[in-house]
Design a protein around this motif. Structure first.
Motif, short mmCIF file in Angstrom:
data_model
loop_
_atom_site.label_atom_id
_atom_site.label_comp_id
_atom_site.label_asym_id
_atom_site.label_seq_id
_atom_site.Cartn_x
_atom_site.Cartn_y
_atom_site.Cartn_z
N ALA A 155 67.84 -18.03 -49.85
CA ALA A 155 66.53 -18.36 -50.40
C ALA A 155 65.46 -17.40 -49.89
N VAL A 156 65.43 -17.19 -48.57
CA VAL A 156 64.51 -16.24 -47.95
C VAL A 156 65.37 -15.30 -47.11
N SER A 157 65.38 -14.05 -47.49
CA SER A 157 66.21 -13.10 -46.76
C SER A 157 65.33 -12.03 -46.15
N GLN A 158 65.61 -11.70 -44.92
CA GLN A 158 64.86 -10.65 -44.26
C GLN A 158 65.83 -9.67 -43.61
N THR A 159 65.46 -8.42 -43.65
CA THR A 159 66.29 -7.36 -43.09
C THR A 159 65.43 -6.37 -42.32
N PRO A 160 65.96 -5.84 -41.22
CA PRO A 160 67.28 -6.14 -40.66
C PRO A 160 67.26 -7.39 -39.80
N LYS A 161 68.40 -7.86 -39.37
CA LYS A 161 68.46 -9.01 -38.47
C LYS A 161 68.18 -8.59 -37.04
N TYR A 162 68.55 -7.37 -36.71
CA TYR A 162 68.31 -6.83 -35.38
C TYR A 162 67.71 -5.44 -35.53
N LEU A 163 66.77 -5.13 -34.65
CA LEU A 163 66.12 -3.82 -34.70
C LEU A 163 65.78 -3.41 -33.28
N VAL A 164 66.39 -2.32 -32.85
CA VAL A 164 66.11 -1.76 -31.53
C VAL A 164 65.48 -0.40 -31.75
N THR A 165 64.33 -0.18 -31.12
CA THR A 165 63.61 1.06 -31.37
C THR A 165 62.83 1.46 -30.14
N GLU B 14 62.28 -11.05 -48.65
CA GLU B 14 62.33 -11.38 -50.08
C GLU B 14 62.67 -12.85 -50.24
N GLN B 15 62.01 -13.49 -51.20
CA GLN B 15 62.36 -14.90 -51.49
C GLN B 15 62.62 -15.08 -52.98
N ASN B 16 63.60 -15.90 -53.30
CA ASN B 16 63.96 -16.14 -54.70
C ASN B 16 63.71 -17.59 -55.09
N MET C 144 51.28 -15.04 -38.14
CA MET C 144 50.60 -13.75 -38.11
C MET C 144 49.83 -13.52 -39.40
N PHE C 145 50.51 -13.64 -40.51
CA PHE C 145 49.91 -13.37 -41.82
C PHE C 145 50.47 -14.31 -42.86
N SER C 146 49.69 -14.47 -43.95
CA SER C 146 50.26 -15.05 -45.15
C SER C 146 49.66 -14.34 -46.35
N TYR C 147 50.43 -14.31 -47.43
CA TYR C 147 49.99 -13.71 -48.68
C TYR C 147 50.13 -14.72 -49.79
N ASN C 148 49.09 -14.85 -50.59
CA ASN C 148 49.08 -15.77 -51.71
C ASN C 148 48.66 -14.98 -52.93
N ASN C 149 49.57 -14.80 -53.87
CA ASN C 149 49.25 -14.05 -55.10
C ASN C 149 48.67 -12.68 -54.77
N LYS C 150 49.32 -12.00 -53.86
CA LYS C 150 48.96 -10.65 -53.46
C LYS C 150 47.66 -10.56 -52.67
N GLU C 151 47.14 -11.67 -52.27
CA GLU C 151 45.93 -11.65 -51.46
C GLU C 151 46.21 -12.18 -50.07
N LEU C 152 45.70 -11.47 -49.09
CA LEU C 152 45.85 -11.92 -47.71
C LEU C 152 44.91 -13.10 -47.50
N ALA D 33 57.41 -11.98 -54.73
CA ALA D 33 58.68 -12.31 -54.10
C ALA D 33 58.94 -11.54 -52.82
N HIS D 34 58.07 -10.61 -52.48
CA HIS D 34 58.30 -9.75 -51.32
C HIS D 34 57.07 -9.70 -50.41
N LEU D 35 57.34 -9.75 -49.11
CA LEU D 35 56.28 -9.52 -48.13
C LEU D 35 56.91 -8.78 -46.96
N ASN D 36 56.60 -7.49 -46.88
CA ASN D 36 57.15 -6.65 -45.82
C ASN D 36 56.16 -6.55 -44.67
#
Lengths: 117, 114
Positions: free
Chosen positions: A3-13, A24-26, A46-54, A72-75
């Protein structure tokens, strides 16, 4: 069907790098969110987006920037990463208004563990 | 601003027994939602139960039930017949009347003793 997928699951930098986490949400939800869970397990929006508006922008550093190409996407983009940015970041989505029998239908992604070294 | 307080950082219960996790909140709104989320070591946020503030009846979901005291702004979670799989962090959360984000408590770590 995630339903809500986020990538990556792990990130080392390394410190100073710029990185992005995708979400992404479907579910046809109107609002998407980013939450940060620190080392003490405390969850804070931290943030939310509603109809492309912060619509919510908590006091987070401006190195963090949400980007929503469509409903459907919020990066989440993070510039000049610092050690203190290490945390688990959760994406979530919901309806704008509660639906009968389902409230806002809050749904979380599985989280991205970010480690800055 | 709304605040959510979970006063028990950790709780321990014997398998098959009943445990109650406490949560209080502060708000000036009259229309809101309250939630309990479970976070196992897999870190997935799992909705356990929700309560609409306008409903007087306490919500129940199988072995999970809440004691919602609106005047006292209290929202405790009771887990009956505790199972090993119930071991997790439990978060109480508040959602206001608009499409704002959730405000979470600091969580309670629940340990199930076999």
């Amino acid at each position: 069907d995630t339903a809500v997928s986020q990538t990556p699951k792990y990130l080392v930098t390394q410190m100073g790098n710029d990185k992005s986490i995708k979400c992404e949400q479907n579910l046809g939800h109107d609002t998407m969110y980013w939450y940060k869970q620190d080392s003490k397990k405390f969850l804070k929006i931290m943030f939310s987006y509603n109809n492309k508006e912060l619509i919510i922008n908590e006091t987070v550093p401006n190195r963090f920037s949400p980007k929503s190409p469509d409903k459907a996407h919020l990066n989440l983009h993070i510039n000049s990463l610092e050690l203190g940015d290490s945390a688990v970041y959760f994406c979530a989505s919901s309806h704008n208004r509660p639906r009968q029998g389902s409230s806002y239908g809050y749904t979380f992604g599985s989280g991205t563990r970010l480690t800055v070294v | 601003a709304q605040t959510v307080t979970q006063s028990q950082p950790e709780m321990s219960v014997q398998e098959a027994e009943t445990v109650t996790l406490s949560c209080t909140y502060d708000t000036s709104e009259s229309d809101y939602y309250l939630f309990w989320y479970k976070q196992p070591p897999s870190r997935q946020m799992i909705l356990v139960i929700r309560q609409e503030a306008y409903k007087q009846q306490n919500a129940t979901e199988n072995r999970f039930s809440v004691n919602f005291q609106k005047a006292a702004k209290s929202f405790s979670l009771k887990i009956s017949d505790s199972q090993l799989g119930d071991a997790a962090m439990y978060f109480c959360a508040y959602q206001g009347g608009g499409a704002d984000g959730l405000t979470f408590g600091k969580g309670t770590h629940l340990i199930i003793q076999p």
